[in-house]
Design a protein around this motif. Structure first.
Motif, PDB file in Angstrom:
ATOM      1  N   THR A  40      67.499 -13.937   3.760  1.00 19.65           N
ATOM      2  CA  THR A  40      68.163 -14.067   5.056  1.00 19.65           C
ATOM      3  C   THR A  40      68.984 -15.348   5.113  1.00 19.65           C
ATOM      4  OG1 THR A  40      66.289 -15.203   6.067  1.00 19.65           O
ATOM      5  CG2 THR A  40      66.333 -12.797   6.251  1.00 19.65           C
ATOM      6  N   ALA A  41      69.971 -15.315   5.995  1.00 18.56           N
ATOM      7  CA  ALA A  41      70.797 -16.482   6.267  1.00 18.56           C
ATOM      8  C   ALA A  41      71.132 -16.459   7.751  1.00 18.56           C
ATOM      9  CB  ALA A  41      72.069 -16.451   5.422  1.00 18.56           C
ATOM     10  N   GLY A  42      71.190 -17.633   8.362  1.00 26.34           N
ATOM     11  CA  GLY A  42      71.441 -17.722   9.785  1.00 26.34           C
ATOM     12  C   GLY A  42      72.838 -18.173  10.156  1.00 26.34           C
ATOM     13  N   SER A  43      73.704 -18.346   9.151  1.00 21.80           N
ATOM     14  CA  SER A  43      75.063 -18.822   9.436  1.00 21.80           C
ATOM     15  C   SER A  43      76.009 -18.353   8.331  1.00 21.80           C
ATOM     16  CB  SER A  43      75.076 -20.346   9.511  1.00 21.80           C
ATOM     17  OG  SER A  43      74.786 -20.897   8.232  1.00 21.80           O
ATOM     18  N   VAL A  44      77.294 -18.525   8.571  1.00 24.07           N
ATOM     19  CA  VAL A  44      78.297 -18.186   7.561  1.00 24.07           C
ATOM     20  C   VAL A  44      78.088 -19.056   6.325  1.00 24.07           C
ATOM     21  CG1 VAL A  44      80.767 -18.206   7.034  1.00 24.07           C
ATOM     22  CG2 VAL A  44      79.994 -17.371   9.245  1.00 24.07           C
ATOM     23  N   ALA A  45      77.869 -20.343   6.526  1.00 24.67           N
ATOM     24  CA  ALA A  45      77.692 -21.262   5.397  1.00 24.67           C
ATOM     25  C   ALA A  45      76.485 -20.867   4.537  1.00 24.67           C
ATOM     26  CB  ALA A  45      77.537 -22.695   5.909  1.00 24.67           C
ATOM     27  N   GLU A  46      75.370 -20.538   5.188  1.00 25.53           N
ATOM     28  CA  GLU A  46      74.175 -20.113   4.439  1.00 25.53           C
ATOM     29  C   GLU A  46      74.434 -18.786   3.723  1.00 25.53           C
ATOM     30  OE1 GLU A  46      70.689 -19.911   6.889  1.00 25.53           O
ATOM     31  OE2 GLU A  46      71.025 -21.910   7.708  1.00 25.53           O
ATOM     32  N   GLY A  47      75.145 -17.885   4.372  1.00 24.19           N
ATOM     33  CA  GLY A  47      75.455 -16.592   3.768  1.00 24.19           C
ATOM     34  C   GLY A  47      76.325 -16.733   2.535  1.00 24.19           C
ATOM     35  N   ILE A  48      77.362 -17.559   2.638  1.00 24.56           N
ATOM     36  CA  ILE A  48      78.243 -17.790   1.484  1.00 24.56           C
ATOM     37  C   ILE A  48      77.489 -18.473   0.357  1.00 24.56           C
ATOM     38  CG2 ILE A  48      80.248 -19.132   0.714  1.00 24.56           C
ATOM     39  CD1 ILE A  48      81.584 -18.387   3.395  1.00 24.56           C
ATOM     40  N   ALA A  53      75.075 -18.170  -5.018  1.00 22.13           N
ATOM     41  CA  ALA A  53      73.905 -18.382  -5.879  1.00 22.13           C
ATOM     42  C   ALA A  53      73.508 -17.107  -6.612  1.00 22.13           C
ATOM     43  CB  ALA A  53      72.731 -18.895  -5.052  1.00 22.13           C
ATOM     44  N   ASP A  54      73.478 -15.988  -5.907  1.00 21.26           N
ATOM     45  CA  ASP A  54      73.055 -14.720  -6.507  1.00 21.26           C
ATOM     46  C   ASP A  54      73.608 -13.577  -5.650  1.00 21.26           C
ATOM     47  OD1 ASP A  54      71.771 -12.739  -7.965  1.00 21.26           O
ATOM     48  OD2 ASP A  54      69.865 -12.996  -6.921  1.00 21.26           O
ATOM     49  N   PRO A  55      74.781 -13.038  -6.011  1.00 19.35           N
ATOM     50  CA  PRO A  55      75.391 -11.993  -5.190  1.00 19.35           C
ATOM     51  C   PRO A  55      74.480 -10.755  -5.093  1.00 19.35           C
ATOM     52  CG  PRO A  55      76.920 -12.754  -6.889  1.00 19.35           C
ATOM     53  CD  PRO A  55      75.587 -13.365  -7.180  1.00 19.35           C
ATOM     54  N   PRO A  56      74.113 -10.359  -3.875  1.00 17.30           N
ATOM     55  CA  PRO A  56      73.210  -9.217  -3.710  1.00 17.30           C
ATOM     56  C   PRO A  56      73.943  -7.885  -3.869  1.00 17.30           C
ATOM     57  CG  PRO A  56      73.872 -10.027  -1.577  1.00 17.30           C
ATOM     58  CD  PRO A  56      74.475 -10.951  -2.594  1.00 17.30           C
ATOM     59  N   ALA A  57      73.176  -6.830  -4.075  1.00 17.09           N
ATOM     60  CA  ALA A  57      73.747  -5.484  -4.164  1.00 17.09           C
ATOM     61  C   ALA A  57      74.097  -4.958  -2.779  1.00 17.09           C
ATOM     62  CB  ALA A  57      72.761  -4.537  -4.845  1.00 17.09           C
ATOM     63  N   TYR A  58      73.367  -5.431  -1.765  1.00 14.11           N
ATOM     64  CA  TYR A  58      73.561  -4.967  -0.389  1.00 14.11           C
ATOM     65  C   TYR A  58      73.598  -6.164   0.551  1.00 14.11           C
ATOM     66  CZ  TYR A  58      71.837  -0.688  -2.562  1.00 14.11           C
ATOM     67  OH  TYR A  58      71.665   0.380  -3.396  1.00 14.11           O
ATOM     68  N   ALA A  59      74.356  -5.999   1.635  1.00 12.24           N
ATOM     69  CA  ALA A  59      74.407  -7.048   2.650  1.00 12.24           C
ATOM     70  C   ALA A  59      74.593  -6.419   4.027  1.00 12.24           C
ATOM     71  CB  ALA A  59      75.540  -8.025   2.370  1.00 12.24           C
ATOM     72  N   VAL A  60      73.948  -7.030   5.010  1.00 11.59           N
ATOM     73  CA  VAL A  60      74.124  -6.659   6.411  1.00 11.59           C
ATOM     74  C   VAL A  60      74.512  -7.956   7.108  1.00 11.59           C
ATOM     75  CG1 VAL A  60      73.056  -5.725   8.482  1.00 11.59           C
ATOM     76  CG2 VAL A  60      72.397  -4.832   6.234  1.00 11.59           C
ATOM     77  N   VAL A  61      75.716  -7.988   7.670  1.00 15.66           N
ATOM     78  CA  VAL A  61      76.278  -9.230   8.175  1.00 15.66           C
ATOM     79  C   VAL A  61      76.730  -9.058   9.621  1.00 15.66           C
ATOM     80  CG1 VAL A  61      78.063 -10.984   7.785  1.00 15.66           C
ATOM     81  CG2 VAL A  61      77.095  -9.756   5.843  1.00 15.66           C
ATOM     82  N   ASP A  62      76.309  -9.990  10.473  1.00 13.06           N
ATOM     83  CA  ASP A  62      76.776 -10.013  11.855  1.00 13.06           C
ATOM     84  C   ASP A  62      78.223 -10.505  11.849  1.00 13.06           C
ATOM     85  OD1 ASP A  62      76.868  -9.939  14.624  1.00 13.06           O
ATOM     86  OD2 ASP A  62      75.734 -11.782  14.895  1.00 13.06           O
ATOM     87  N   LEU A  63      79.039  -9.939  12.724  1.00 13.36           N
ATOM     88  CA  LEU A  63      80.449 -10.316  12.770  1.00 13.36           C
ATOM     89  C   LEU A  63      80.651 -11.716  13.335  1.00 13.36           C
ATOM     90  CD1 LEU A  63      83.414  -9.411  12.395  1.00 13.36           C
ATOM     91  CD2 LEU A  63      83.339  -8.626  14.749  1.00 13.36           C
ATOM     92  N   ARG A  64      80.040 -11.980  14.473  1.00 12.60           N
ATOM     93  CA  ARG A  64      80.224 -13.280  15.123  1.00 12.60           C
ATOM     94  C   ARG A  64      78.994 -14.144  14.931  1.00 12.60           C
ATOM     95  NH1 ARG A  64      83.345 -12.374  20.834  1.00 12.60           N
ATOM     96  NH2 ARG A  64      85.163 -11.376  19.939  1.00 12.60           N
ATOM     97  N   LEU A  65      79.191 -15.239  14.230  1.00 12.08           N
ATOM     98  CA  LEU A  65      78.118 -16.195  13.997  1.00 12.08           C
ATOM     99  C   LEU A  65      78.528 -17.526  14.611  1.00 12.08           C
ATOM    100  CD1 LEU A  65      77.568 -15.121  10.314  1.00 12.08           C
ATOM    101  CD2 LEU A  65      75.949 -14.763  12.170  1.00 12.08           C
ATOM    102  N   GLU A  66      77.558 -18.376  14.856  1.00  7.62           N
ATOM    103  CA  GLU A  66      77.845 -19.641  15.532  1.00  7.62           C
ATOM    104  C   GLU A  66      78.852 -20.501  14.784  1.00  7.62           C
ATOM    105  OE1 GLU A  66      74.504 -21.879  16.855  1.00  7.62           O
ATOM    106  OE2 GLU A  66      73.577 -20.136  17.799  1.00  7.62           O
ATOM    107  N   ASP A  67      78.830 -20.461  13.455  1.00 13.52           N
ATOM    108  CA  ASP A  67      79.728 -21.321  12.689  1.00 13.52           C
ATOM    109  C   ASP A  67      80.941 -20.595  12.123  1.00 13.52           C
ATOM    110  OD1 ASP A  67      78.256 -19.894  10.808  1.00 13.52           O
ATOM    111  OD2 ASP A  67      78.221 -21.539   9.371  1.00 13.52           O
TER     112      ASP A  67
END
Length: 183
Positions: A40-48, A53-67
């Motif tokens: 899990t990641a709580g921000s765009v920076a953490e997600g990137i 670090a290790d590109p996943p096979a699947y991702a579920v991403v919220d469109l609007r994040l705080e950062d």
């Protein structure tokens, strides 16, 4: 014929990016129960950073994040791993962002709050077949109520500011907020 379980067993790595901690925790538990290895990641920076670090096979991403915009995570994921399947979630759906999400590599675009089964169907659907519509979609009244609640929370539970942003009379909003959620 490849089944959903086979696809998850090939590479079960899933990245969830959302700044709503409660929703993120529920979705994380639901996806782990269904066989995914969840990060899990709580921000765009953490997600990137997770994608780098290790590109996943699947991702579920919220469109609007705080950062920033979750589409930055989808774009980076698609650049690092073109075969990755990403689903964009949003409480603010519109055609323009849906088209942009798909152009950047998302395989589907779902409205929040999304059910874990709907997310899995979107993640694992082949490019030739569309995912089936949800069994019990939310009623129009429920979708409206959810949107009002989300804007209310984003306005730090300020009724006047929420009413202004929704172009609604303050007293009308107070009556809506005092009622139970529709089914």
């Amino acid at each position: 014929m490849t089944t959903a379980e086979d696809l998850v067993n090939i590479d079960p790595n899933l990245l969830l990016v959302d700044d709503d901690a409660a929703f993120l925790g529920r979705l994380e538990r639901a996806m782990a129960r269904r066989g995914f290895a969840v990060r899990t990641a709580g921000s765009v920076a953490e997600g990137i950073a997770a994608v780098e670090a290790d590109p996943p096979a699947y991702a579920v991403v919220d469109l609007r994040l705080e950062d920033g915009n979750g589409l930055d995570v989808v774009s980076r994921l698609h650049a690092k791993r073109p075969d990755a399947r990403a689903v964009v979630l949003t409480g603010y759906g519109n055609i323009a962002t849906a088209v942009t999400a798909v152009k950047l590599g998302a395989t589907d675009y779902l409205s929040k709050p999304a059910d874990a089964d709907d997310v899995i169907n979107a993640l694992l659907a082949s490019d030739e077949e569309r995912p089936t519509p949800p069994e019990n979609p939310m009623s129009a009244d429920r979708v409206r109520w959810e949107h009002i609640q989300r804007v209310y929370e984003l306005c730090d539970r300020n009724v006047s500011e929420t009413a202004r942003r929704l172009n609604m009379h303050r007293r009308t909003l107070q009556r809506i907020l005092a009622k139970r959620a529709p089914r």
